[in-house]
Design a protein around this motif. Structure first.
Motif, PDB file in Angstrom:
ATOM      1  N   PHE A  67      73.756  53.170 -51.537  1.00 29.08           N
ATOM      2  CA  PHE A  67      74.529  52.438 -50.525  1.00 29.08           C
ATOM      3  C   PHE A  67      75.058  53.409 -49.468  1.00 29.08           C
ATOM      4  O   PHE A  67      74.934  53.189 -48.268  1.00 29.08           O
ATOM      5  N   LEU A  68      75.617  54.513 -49.963  1.00 28.36           N
ATOM      6  CA  LEU A  68      76.190  55.525 -49.070  1.00 28.36           C
ATOM      7  C   LEU A  68      75.121  56.095 -48.135  1.00 28.36           C
ATOM      8  O   LEU A  68      75.327  56.215 -46.921  1.00 28.36           O
ATOM      9  N   GLN A  69      73.953  56.394 -48.727  1.00 27.17           N
ATOM     10  CA  GLN A  69      72.868  56.966 -47.919  1.00 27.17           C
ATOM     11  C   GLN A  69      72.441  56.005 -46.815  1.00 27.17           C
ATOM     12  O   GLN A  69      72.320  56.380 -45.647  1.00 27.17           O
ATOM     13  N   GLU A  70      72.250  54.762 -47.208  1.00 23.02           N
ATOM     14  CA  GLU A  70      71.766  53.781 -46.211  1.00 23.02           C
ATOM     15  C   GLU A  70      72.834  53.516 -45.144  1.00 23.02           C
ATOM     16  O   GLU A  70      72.513  53.373 -43.968  1.00 23.02           O
ATOM     17  N   LEU A  71      74.079  53.465 -45.579  1.00 18.86           N
ATOM     18  CA  LEU A  71      75.164  53.241 -44.618  1.00 18.86           C
ATOM     19  C   LEU A  71      75.233  54.400 -43.617  1.00 18.86           C
ATOM     20  O   LEU A  71      75.371  54.202 -42.412  1.00 18.86           O
ATOM     21  N   ALA A  72      75.104  55.611 -44.151  1.00 20.96           N
ATOM     22  CA  ALA A  72      75.120  56.795 -43.286  1.00 20.96           C
ATOM     23  C   ALA A  72      73.966  56.721 -42.285  1.00 20.96           C
ATOM     24  O   ALA A  72      74.129  57.012 -41.092  1.00 20.96           O
ATOM     25  N   ASP A  73      72.788  56.288 -42.735  1.00 29.96           N
ATOM     26  CA  ASP A  73      71.627  56.149 -41.855  1.00 29.96           C
ATOM     27  C   ASP A  73      71.898  55.148 -40.738  1.00 29.96           C
ATOM     28  O   ASP A  73      71.697  55.434 -39.564  1.00 29.96           O
ATOM     29  N   GLU A  74      72.366  53.977 -41.164  1.00 26.77           N
ATOM     30  CA  GLU A  74      72.620  52.897 -40.195  1.00 26.77           C
ATOM     31  C   GLU A  74      73.643  53.313 -39.143  1.00 26.77           C
ATOM     32  O   GLU A  74      73.528  52.970 -37.982  1.00 26.77           O
ATOM     33  N   LEU A  75      74.670  54.032 -39.591  1.00 28.13           N
ATOM     34  CA  LEU A  75      75.759  54.375 -38.669  1.00 28.13           C
ATOM     35  C   LEU A  75      75.569  55.752 -38.040  1.00 28.13           C
ATOM     36  O   LEU A  75      76.441  56.236 -37.315  1.00 28.13           O
ATOM     37  N   GLU A  76      74.433  56.362 -38.340  1.00 27.12           N
ATOM     38  CA  GLU A  76      74.118  57.705 -37.837  1.00 27.12           C
ATOM     39  C   GLU A  76      75.275  58.665 -38.097  1.00 27.12           C
ATOM     40  O   GLU A  76      75.815  59.298 -37.202  1.00 27.12           O
ATOM     41  N   ALA A  77      75.658  58.729 -39.363  1.00 24.13           N
ATOM     42  CA  ALA A  77      76.801  59.579 -39.745  1.00 24.13           C
ATOM     43  C   ALA A  77      76.381  60.510 -40.882  1.00 24.13           C
ATOM     44  O   ALA A  77      75.383  60.281 -41.556  1.00 24.13           O
ATOM     45  N   GLU A  78      77.163  61.566 -41.049  1.00 22.75           N
ATOM     46  CA  GLU A  78      76.970  62.459 -42.200  1.00 22.75           C
ATOM     47  C   GLU A  78      77.711  61.862 -43.389  1.00 22.75           C
ATOM     48  O   GLU A  78      78.692  61.144 -43.200  1.00 22.75           O
ATOM     49  N   TYR A  79      77.251  62.176 -44.579  1.00 19.43           N
ATOM     50  CA  TYR A  79      78.021  61.701 -45.727  1.00 19.43           C
ATOM     51  C   TYR A  79      78.156  62.765 -46.799  1.00 19.43           C
ATOM     52  O   TYR A  79      77.376  63.720 -46.853  1.00 19.43           O
ATOM     53  N   GLN A  80      79.183  62.608 -47.620  1.00 15.73           N
ATOM     54  CA  GLN A  80      79.361  63.477 -48.791  1.00 15.73           C
ATOM     55  C   GLN A  80      79.465  62.582 -50.011  1.00 15.73           C
ATOM     56  O   GLN A  80      80.170  61.564 -49.977  1.00 15.73           O
TER      57      GLN A  80
END
Ligand code: ATP
Length: 426
Positions: A67-80
């Motif tokens: 979920f985190l990965q896909e959300l980061a992709d959609e929002l063009e953001a970095e994630y930890q």
């Protein structure tokens, strides 16, 4: 537990566009991955109160990493992603923060002990939170977008302006919640509900804080002191619930300290009225931590600013004695000009007598910010050769100025000319 659901979709629609976009993206992903997602905590509370909040806290019932990965992709953001805690953070370029956690189901010893509600995972997660008003959730899944879950009577508490714990053991489980409770009471201008206050009081009197992480306690105390705006109310609450005790030393906010606290507020007010830009929370924190054993300092991860103020407080008697010894305007100006506004505030507050206070007021009102109307160029024009003599003459004029003489440019030039003549043996 009285499960209450209502539709809060209209409130979600009233959030700033940037937040709405994020929440709608979560909603689409929730459908795509077939994972329930909820907005929880402070943002739900503040949305109902009509207050701004920039921290988006999400709970999901299911696998968090994809979920985190896909959300980061959609929002063009970095994630930890933190595997061990099953939490994640998105670094958004805008002004919002987003934290994601997997609903925890560790509270009930066996699945059979779970309450018979659909969202058992969510309920358990919310039940681990600090206060009812922070323990609501809004569903983001597509077909139930905007459904508000209030299992603990939080909406009624918001109406009554109550800070209420979720259960009797809350402050024994985590005493730092006492500090958080005070913070919310002050920030939101809410009351601490009677039974909750009793539980806080008991925990402060009988609790064992020896295993608490002091730097965590300190962080909460710092947030508390930084966020309140009502001095009197802070004092009244601290008197009843002396939360600095959680640092495991003998802290009381007794009458004497209360009076000093009001003096401190007046000192800060005085200096602010004279255009001093003071970091008030640092001064207040130093005052509240003054009696803390020195050995604790390393364990609190104090910022350098606060440590510096505590050092200053520790040596303030010597400093005052020194100022009283060399009380001519030149030394006074030199010694006081070196102080940060925060130290000046502490000094003013701790002035041993009225005379000393008046001396400080003389500095603040007459000396600080003052300057000569002549400079080095004038010295050269008066015939002085470039070199150390330029500063020496200016210093002599400055000393005279501080004594109350040579107020204007003409007089200063005249004095400088005389001093130069004398130097040249004329
Ligand atoms: P806000 O509630 O406005 O977000 P905050 O920034 O102090 O205030 P956080 O520290 O980010 O809040 O915590 C977010 C949420 O996590 C809170 O709303 C609360 O529900 C929960 N929480 C935080 N600390 C605790 C704690 N010690 N015990 C239980 N729940 C906590």
């Amino acid at each position: 537990i009285s499960e209450r659901r209502e539709n809060a979709a209209n409130l979600l629609d009233g959030l700033p566009a940037g937040i709405q976009k994020i929440l709608q993206t979560c909603s689409l992903l929730s459908e795509k991955l077939d994972i329930p997602v909820y907005l929880v905590g402070g943002m739900v509370r503040d949305m109902l109160l009509g207050r701004e909040n920039r921290d988006i806290d999400l709970v999901i019932e299911g696998e968090i990493k994809s979920f985190l990965q896909e959300l980061a992709d959609e929002l063009e953001a970095e994630y930890q992603f933190h595997e061990r805690f099953q939490t994640g953070t998105l670094t958004l370029s805008g002004e919002y923060n987003l934290d994601l956690a997997r609903a925890r189901s560790e509270f009930y010893p066996s699945p059979g002990a779970r309450p018979q509600v659909e969202q058992a995972g969510l309920l358990e997660d919310l039940f681990r939170r600090d206060f009812t008003i922070n323990a609501m959730a809004v569903e983001l899944s597509r077909e139930k977008y905007g459904l508000l879950y209030d299992f603990f009577g939080a909406c009624a508490d918001l109406d009554r302006k109550y800070i209420r714990a979720l259960h009797r053991f809350s402050f024994l489980d985590d005493p730092t919640r006492i500090i958080r409770g005070l913070k919310y009471a002050l920030e939101l201008d809410f009351h601490i509900e009677e039974e909750t206050e009793k539980l806080m009081d008991e925990a402060l009197k009988r609790g064992d804080f020896s295993r608490l992480k002091l730097n965590r306690v300190f962080q909460e105390l710092k947030d508390l002191v930084r966020s309140y705006h009502n001095h009197q109310r802070f004092a009244a609450l601290m008197h009843r619930l002396p939360a600095f005790k959680l640092l495991a030393y003998d802290f009381e906010f007794d009458r004497e300290r209360w009076e000093s606290w009001e003096d401190l507020s007046e000192s800060l007010e005085y200096l602010c009225s004279r255009d001093y830009n003071i970091k008030e929370w640092g001064v207040k924190l130093a005052f509240l931590l003054e009696n803390m054993p020195f050995a604790y300092r390393d364990r609190l991860s104090l910022s350098e600013e606060v440590a510096d103020l505590l050092d200053f407080l520790a040596g303030i008697d010597d400093f005052i004695a020194e100022l009283e010894r060399d009380d001519d305007p030149v030394s006074l100006n030199e010694n006081l000009s070196r102080l940060s506004p925060e130290k000046l505030a502490l000094l003013y507050f701790l002035a041993p007598d009225q005379k000393f206070r008046e001396t400080l007021e003389y500095f603040v009102e007459e000396l600080a910010g003052a300057g000569l109307s002549i400079d080095g160029n004038d010295m050269l024009e008066l015939g002085l050769d470039p070199g150390p003599a330029v500063q020496e003459v200016l210093d002599q004029v400055w000393a005279e100025y501080l004594q109350g003489g040579v107020a204007g440019r003409e007089e200063q030039l005249k004095l400088a000319a005389r001093l130069i003549r004398e130097r040249n043996g004329g």
